[in-house]
Motif scaffolding. Sequence first.
Motif, PDB file in Angstrom:
ATOM      1  N   TYR A  30      54.818  26.810  50.669  1.00  0.00           N
ATOM      2  CA  TYR A  30      53.660  27.140  49.462  1.00  0.00           C
ATOM      3  C   TYR A  30      54.502  27.883  48.484  1.00  0.00           C
ATOM      4  CZ  TYR A  30      50.641  24.796  52.747  1.00  0.00           C
ATOM      5  OH  TYR A  30      50.066  23.958  53.743  1.00  0.00           O
ATOM      6  N   HIS A  31      53.721  27.660  47.220  1.00  0.00           N
ATOM      7  CA  HIS A  31      54.188  28.764  46.035  1.00  0.00           C
ATOM      8  C   HIS A  31      52.935  29.736  46.266  1.00  0.00           C
ATOM      9  CE1 HIS A  31      55.492  30.440  42.054  1.00  0.00           C
ATOM     10  NE2 HIS A  31      54.115  30.606  42.064  1.00  0.00           N
ATOM     11  N   VAL A  32      53.181  31.066  46.507  1.00  0.00           N
ATOM     12  CA  VAL A  32      52.122  31.952  46.522  1.00  0.00           C
ATOM     13  C   VAL A  32      52.413  33.131  45.471  1.00  0.00           C
ATOM     14  CG1 VAL A  32      51.031  33.589  48.200  1.00  0.00           C
ATOM     15  CG2 VAL A  32      52.055  31.516  48.969  1.00  0.00           C
ATOM     16  N   ASP A  33      51.169  33.192  44.894  1.00  0.00           N
ATOM     17  CA  ASP A  33      50.903  34.529  43.868  1.00  0.00           C
ATOM     18  C   ASP A  33      50.159  35.608  44.393  1.00  0.00           C
ATOM     19  OD1 ASP A  33      52.698  33.371  42.033  1.00  0.00           O
ATOM     20  OD2 ASP A  33      51.283  32.700  40.804  1.00  0.00           O
ATOM     21  N   SER A  34      50.232  36.665  44.156  1.00  0.00           N
ATOM     22  CA  SER A  34      49.171  37.676  44.763  1.00  0.00           C
ATOM     23  C   SER A  34      48.996  38.605  43.671  1.00  0.00           C
ATOM     24  CB  SER A  34      49.989  38.547  46.051  1.00  0.00           C
ATOM     25  OG  SER A  34      51.069  39.124  45.576  1.00  0.00           O
ATOM     26  N   ALA A  35      47.597  39.168  44.140  1.00  0.00           N
ATOM     27  CA  ALA A  35      46.891  40.064  43.058  1.00  0.00           C
ATOM     28  C   ALA A  35      46.315  41.290  44.052  1.00  0.00           C
ATOM     29  CB  ALA A  35      45.988  39.588  42.353  1.00  0.00           C
ATOM     30  N   LEU A  36      46.438  42.376  43.592  1.00  0.00           N
ATOM     31  CA  LEU A  36      45.573  43.673  44.482  1.00  0.00           C
ATOM     32  C   LEU A  36      44.498  43.902  44.206  1.00  0.00           C
ATOM     33  CD1 LEU A  36      48.948  45.953  44.765  1.00  0.00           C
ATOM     34  CD2 LEU A  36      48.185  44.338  46.395  1.00  0.00           C
ATOM     35  N   THR A  37      43.977  43.533  42.833  1.00  0.00           N
ATOM     36  CA  THR A  37      42.754  43.774  42.233  1.00  0.00           C
ATOM     37  C   THR A  37      42.096  42.302  42.020  1.00  0.00           C
ATOM     38  OG1 THR A  37      43.545  43.940  39.726  1.00  0.00           O
ATOM     39  CG2 THR A  37      43.326  45.931  41.576  1.00  0.00           C
ATOM     40  N   LEU A  38      40.624  42.316  41.874  1.00  0.00           N
ATOM     41  CA  LEU A  38      40.266  41.262  41.368  1.00  0.00           C
ATOM     42  C   LEU A  38      40.162  41.137  39.743  1.00  0.00           C
ATOM     43  CD1 LEU A  38      36.538  41.821  42.683  1.00  0.00           C
ATOM     44  CD2 LEU A  38      38.086  40.158  43.430  1.00  0.00           C
ATOM     45  N   ALA A  39      40.557  42.186  38.936  1.00  0.00           N
ATOM     46  CA  ALA A  39      40.971  41.831  37.458  1.00  0.00           C
ATOM     47  C   ALA A  39      42.381  41.179  37.288  1.00  0.00           C
ATOM     48  CB  ALA A  39      41.199  43.329  36.826  1.00  0.00           C
ATOM     49  N   ASP A  40      43.182  41.443  38.358  1.00  0.00           N
ATOM     50  CA  ASP A  40      44.409  40.882  38.471  1.00  0.00           C
ATOM     51  C   ASP A  40      44.222  39.472  38.764  1.00  0.00           C
ATOM     52  OD1 ASP A  40      47.136  40.357  37.997  1.00  0.00           O
ATOM     53  OD2 ASP A  40      47.616  41.373  39.979  1.00  0.00           O
ATOM     54  N   GLY A  41      43.580  39.245  39.698  1.00  0.00           N
ATOM     55  CA  GLY A  41      43.269  37.847  40.187  1.00  0.00           C
ATOM     56  C   GLY A  41      42.518  36.974  39.136  1.00  0.00           C
ATOM     57  N   ARG A  42      41.676  37.488  38.458  1.00  0.00           N
ATOM     58  CA  ARG A  42      40.918  36.706  37.441  1.00  0.00           C
ATOM     59  C   ARG A  42      41.746  36.425  36.226  1.00  0.00           C
ATOM     60  NH1 ARG A  42      37.442  40.212  36.779  1.00  0.00           N
ATOM     61  NH2 ARG A  42      35.864  39.291  38.098  1.00  0.00           N
ATOM     62  N   ALA A  43      42.706  37.544  36.039  1.00  0.00           N
ATOM     63  CA  ALA A  43      43.612  37.051  34.943  1.00  0.00           C
ATOM     64  C   ALA A  43      44.612  35.843  35.392  1.00  0.00           C
ATOM     65  CB  ALA A  43      44.588  38.372  34.627  1.00  0.00           C
ATOM     66  N   LYS A  44      44.940  35.871  36.525  1.00  0.00           N
ATOM     67  CA  LYS A  44      46.038  34.934  36.981  1.00  0.00           C
ATOM     68  C   LYS A  44      45.277  33.654  37.071  1.00  0.00           C
ATOM     69  CE  LYS A  44      49.663  37.365  39.879  1.00  0.00           C
ATOM     70  NZ  LYS A  44      49.302  38.688  39.058  1.00  0.00           N
ATOM     71  N   LEU A  45      43.799  33.350  37.621  1.00  0.00           N
ATOM     72  CA  LEU A  45      43.281  32.255  37.742  1.00  0.00           C
ATOM     73  C   LEU A  45      43.325  31.612  35.981  1.00  0.00           C
ATOM     74  CD1 LEU A  45      40.530  33.041  40.325  1.00  0.00           C
ATOM     75  CD2 LEU A  45      42.324  31.286  40.423  1.00  0.00           C
ATOM     76  N   HIS A  46      42.850  32.290  35.341  1.00  0.00           N
ATOM     77  CA  HIS A  46      42.736  32.149  33.890  1.00  0.00           C
ATOM     78  C   HIS A  46      44.138  31.618  33.168  1.00  0.00           C
ATOM     79  CE1 HIS A  46      38.645  34.462  33.024  1.00  0.00           C
ATOM     80  NE2 HIS A  46      38.576  33.526  33.702  1.00  0.00           N
ATOM     81  N   ALA A  47      45.360  32.107  33.686  1.00  0.00           N
ATOM     82  CA  ALA A  47      46.525  31.735  33.066  1.00  0.00           C
ATOM     83  C   ALA A  47      47.404  30.699  33.856  1.00  0.00           C
ATOM     84  CB  ALA A  47      47.341  32.921  33.234  1.00  0.00           C
ATOM     85  N   GLU A  48      46.761  30.262  35.202  1.00  0.00           N
ATOM     86  CA  GLU A  48      47.676  29.367  35.918  1.00  0.00           C
ATOM     87  C   GLU A  48      46.710  28.534  36.675  1.00  0.00           C
ATOM     88  OE1 GLU A  48      50.787  28.834  35.687  1.00  0.00           O
ATOM     89  OE2 GLU A  48      51.531  30.762  34.611  1.00  0.00           O
ATOM     90  N   PRO A  49      47.105  27.197  36.877  1.00  0.00           N
ATOM     91  CA  PRO A  49      46.135  26.442  37.707  1.00  0.00           C
ATOM     92  C   PRO A  49      46.663  26.799  39.231  1.00  0.00           C
ATOM     93  CG  PRO A  49      47.947  25.085  36.935  1.00  0.00           C
ATOM     94  CD  PRO A  49      48.139  26.323  36.300  1.00  0.00           C
TER      95      PRO A  49
END
Length: 241
Positions: A30-49
């Motif tokens: 799998y391709h895995v991205d990670s985020a240590l905060t909700l803010a970072d996670g939210r930004a990644k969800l908006h930027a990438e599918p």
Amino acid sequence: MTSPAQRLLLIDDDARLTAMVGDYLRNAGYHVDSALTLADGRAKLHAEPYDALLLDLMLPDGDGLDFTRGLRADARTRRLPLLMLTARGEPMDRIVGLELGADDYLGKPFEPRELLARVKALLRRAQPETAADEVLTFGRLEIDLGAREARLAGARCDLTSHQFELLAVLAQSAGRVLSRDQIMDALRGHPMDAFDRSIDVHVSRIRAAIEDDPKAPKRVLTVRGVGYIFAKRQDVDADGV
């Protein structure tokens, strides 16, 4: 030609666990991205599918339950497969998470192999191997197997991918009682205890989505001590389905 790796987003503030889980899932393909905060996670969800989200509940900048509520209210992420990873092991915490729209729930600590099995099951349910064009019709309720959506009087019902799959299993056996074991077998190996309350929670959410008249008989009926039955007609009880 090799198909692209499915993309996972892991939101968890435990950097050591995030690195370990990320490496394990990458080794599984799998391709895995990670985020240590909700803010970072939210930004990644908006930027990438992403194909699925693995979400911790206790983050430094907010509560994962509130985050889940926001995801399910957003049309872009309403049906994103979501697995909660959390140290909150109380049954009520699990029920609340499922009621808010999580597809699965795994308590910490967990075995990496179990996590991988749950991720695979989550992705299988979201992307079935074959797409049927059949539309099951029960009065005002339509269950479109090809589009993977249910419609009540033409309006789309708010269901997660797992809830739609569960509804389809029940509807395709309308008039027959299905045990919890039969339901889980039909859900292609979803690693969930047959006596776990999560099936009951998902059925409750399905009922809320496909029934708009609280006075009308239920479409999905509970057969005490056995399982569930999908009624072909809503003007009968469990003995006359």
